[in-house]
Motif scaffolding. Structure first.
Motif, PDB file in Angstrom:
ATOM      1  N   UNK A  79      46.142 -11.481 134.026  1.00 32.21           N
ATOM      2  CA  UNK A  79      45.026 -10.536 134.762  1.00 32.21           C
ATOM      3  C   UNK A  79      45.660 -10.002 135.691  1.00 32.21           C
ATOM      4  N   UNK A  80      46.744 -10.071 136.522  1.00 32.77           N
ATOM      5  CA  UNK A  80      47.291  -9.286 137.560  1.00 32.77           C
ATOM      6  C   UNK A  80      48.719  -8.554 137.288  1.00 32.77           C
ATOM      7  N   UNK A  81      48.554  -7.189 137.328  1.00 30.70           N
ATOM      8  CA  UNK A  81      49.629  -6.661 137.067  1.00 30.70           C
ATOM      9  C   UNK A  81      51.031  -6.892 137.823  1.00 30.70           C
ATOM     10  N   UNK A  82      50.789  -7.418 138.824  1.00 32.34           N
ATOM     11  CA  UNK A  82      52.003  -7.497 139.968  1.00 32.34           C
ATOM     12  C   UNK A  82      52.847  -8.839 139.611  1.00 32.34           C
ATOM     13  N   UNK A  83      52.227  -9.853 138.754  1.00 30.12           N
ATOM     14  CA  UNK A  83      53.126 -10.713 138.557  1.00 30.12           C
ATOM     15  C   UNK A  83      53.745 -10.979 137.106  1.00 30.12           C
ATOM     16  N   UNK A  84      54.718 -11.582 137.040  1.00 30.28           N
ATOM     17  CA  UNK A  84      55.596 -11.808 135.718  1.00 30.28           C
ATOM     18  C   UNK A  84      55.855 -12.880 135.467  1.00 30.28           C
ATOM     19  N   UNK A  85      56.185 -13.935 136.378  1.00 24.20           N
ATOM     20  CA  UNK A  85      56.752 -15.096 136.409  1.00 24.20           C
ATOM     21  C   UNK A  85      56.439 -16.145 137.409  1.00 24.20           C
ATOM     22  N   UNK A  86      56.765 -17.195 137.594  1.00 20.35           N
ATOM     23  CA  UNK A  86      56.128 -18.253 138.250  1.00 20.35           C
ATOM     24  C   UNK A  86      57.644 -18.760 139.212  1.00 20.35           C
ATOM     25  N   UNK A  87      57.438 -19.458 140.376  1.00 18.36           N
ATOM     26  CA  UNK A  87      58.676 -20.119 141.053  1.00 18.36           C
ATOM     27  C   UNK A  87      57.885 -21.378 141.800  1.00 18.36           C
ATOM     28  N   UNK A  88      58.445 -22.386 141.609  1.00 24.76           N
ATOM     29  CA  UNK A  88      57.920 -23.664 141.991  1.00 24.76           C
ATOM     30  C   UNK A  88      58.762 -24.412 142.887  1.00 24.76           C
ATOM     31  N   UNK A  89      58.302 -25.217 143.702  1.00 22.86           N
ATOM     32  CA  UNK A  89      59.189 -26.085 144.735  1.00 22.86           C
ATOM     33  C   UNK A  89      58.384 -27.509 145.119  1.00 22.86           C
ATOM     34  N   UNK A  90      58.980 -28.458 145.345  1.00 22.83           N
ATOM     35  CA  UNK A  90      58.452 -29.768 145.488  1.00 22.83           C
ATOM     36  C   UNK A  90      58.452 -30.025 146.771  1.00 22.83           C
ATOM     37  N   UNK A  91      57.352 -30.878 147.262  1.00 22.81           N
ATOM     38  CA  UNK A  91      57.369 -31.509 148.510  1.00 22.81           C
ATOM     39  C   UNK A  91      57.728 -30.755 149.729  1.00 22.81           C
ATOM     40  N   UNK A 126      38.580 -20.487 134.120  1.00 22.23           N
ATOM     41  CA  UNK A 126      37.837 -19.271 134.105  1.00 22.23           C
ATOM     42  C   UNK A 126      37.528 -18.779 135.291  1.00 22.23           C
ATOM     43  N   UNK A 127      37.142 -19.554 136.233  1.00 20.35           N
ATOM     44  CA  UNK A 127      36.927 -18.911 137.467  1.00 20.35           C
ATOM     45  C   UNK A 127      37.956 -18.189 138.286  1.00 20.35           C
ATOM     46  N   UNK A 128      39.319 -18.632 138.016  1.00 16.59           N
ATOM     47  CA  UNK A 128      40.430 -18.125 138.607  1.00 16.59           C
ATOM     48  C   UNK A 128      40.672 -17.124 137.868  1.00 16.59           C
ATOM     49  N   UNK A 129      40.485 -17.080 136.625  1.00 21.43           N
ATOM     50  CA  UNK A 129      40.919 -15.725 135.724  1.00 21.43           C
ATOM     51  C   UNK A 129      40.014 -14.776 136.081  1.00 21.43           C
ATOM     52  N   UNK A 130      38.713 -14.889 136.273  1.00 18.86           N
ATOM     53  CA  UNK A 130      37.805 -13.684 136.846  1.00 18.86           C
ATOM     54  C   UNK A 130      37.925 -13.382 138.047  1.00 18.86           C
ATOM     55  N   UNK A 131      38.535 -14.275 139.132  1.00 19.17           N
ATOM     56  CA  UNK A 131      38.935 -13.831 140.442  1.00 19.17           C
ATOM     57  C   UNK A 131      40.107 -12.945 140.290  1.00 19.17           C
ATOM     58  N   UNK A 132      40.890 -13.380 139.487  1.00 16.80           N
ATOM     59  CA  UNK A 132      42.313 -12.698 139.432  1.00 16.80           C
ATOM     60  C   UNK A 132      42.078 -11.219 138.977  1.00 16.80           C
ATOM     61  N   UNK A 133      40.977 -11.199 137.905  1.00 18.29           N
ATOM     62  CA  UNK A 133      40.859  -9.806 137.331  1.00 18.29           C
ATOM     63  C   UNK A 133      40.169  -8.703 138.007  1.00 18.29           C
ATOM     64  N   UNK A 134      39.289  -9.417 139.178  1.00 19.80           N
ATOM     65  CA  UNK A 134      38.528  -8.714 140.172  1.00 19.80           C
ATOM     66  C   UNK A 134      39.658  -8.106 141.263  1.00 19.80           C
TER      67      UNK A 134
END
Length: 243
Positions: free
Chosen positions: A154-166, A108-116
């Motif tokens: 909450x952020x218009x600029x993002x639509x997807x994720x990309x992950x990498x390991x180690x 919830x803290x992350x979501x509020x930060x992203x909204x701001x």
């Protein structure tokens, strides 16, 4: 409350200890993809199995009429099938990628930060990192994906994720992709970090678990919450937060 555990690894043992401390009884222990029958006196099934076995374990329990609490990650590409089954069977299912109340507050803290920050283009670089023990099979963690979903919502600029390991090479990102870096180290119970960076500064939010007890406590509380209910539930419902 009489509980059957599916998945009797580290989390299963932690849940057993917490359940006993709250006056509950473990009547069944089914390890991972074991096809042993769920005892008929079971009031609730708690699943912390593996990504490969979770779907079949959950489906079998719901078909047999048992309420199910699950915290297994890495299988949720089929979660809509379980949702349909819960409706068809008038069942009860509680799912969370992380049962820690602290993680729920962190989200919830992350979501509020992203909204701001959504309206502050100078904070153009948002990155995530998650660290878990070397036994964790999937990456990124289910919690990281959930938190990423909170940011994306909450952020218009993002639509997807990309992950990498180690230490793998950092991938090239599309403009609308949010990067998640996954690390597997020692016996780390779980760390999740989010950084919002501008050319002038960085804002960091972090949650670190010190052990499995917090996850186990949340799972047992979810099992208690599910008693006598029908339908689909999550941490928002149990903790009375707005979704």
């Amino acid at each position: 409350m009489k509980i059957t555990l599916i998945g009797y690894g580290r989390m299963g043992h932690a849940i057993e200890q917490v359940a006993h401390s709250r006056g509950h009884k473990i009547v069944g222990r089914i390890d991972k993809d074991d096809q042993a029958s769920i005892p008929s006196e079971t009031d609730v099934v708690i699943d912390f199995s593996t990504p490969d076995s979770a779907y079949n374990n959950i489906r079998r329990a719901i078909e047999s009429g048992f309420p199910v609490v699950s915290g297994t990650t890495g299988w949720t590409d089929r979660i809509e099938e379980i949702r349909a089954q819960v409706r068809e069977r008038d069942g009860a299912f509680f799912y969370s990628s992380n049962f820690s109340i602290g993680v729920f507050l962190f989200r919830h803290l992350v979501r509020e930060a992203a909204k701001l920050i959504n309206n502050l283009p100078q904070y153009s670089d948002v990155q995530m990192e998650e660290v878990h023990h070397v036994h964790k099979l999937d990456y990124p963690s289910g919690t990281a994906l959930t938190v990423a979903g909170d940011i994306i919502s909450e952020m218009d600029r993002y639509r997807d994720t990309r992950a990498y390991l180690g230490n793998a090479e950092k991938p090239t990102l599309a403009e609308d992709q949010l990067l998640i870096h996954s690390l597997r180290e020692g016996e780390v119970p779980g760390i999740h970090r989010v950084a919002f960076s501008s050319p002038q500064d960085v804002i960091r939010l972090e949650h670190e678990a010190f052990g499995r007890e917090g996850f186990a406590m949340g799972a047992v509380m979810a099992a208690e919450f599910l008693q006598g209910k029908k339908g689909w539930y999550g941490m928002e419902d149990m903790l009375h937060f707005d979704k």
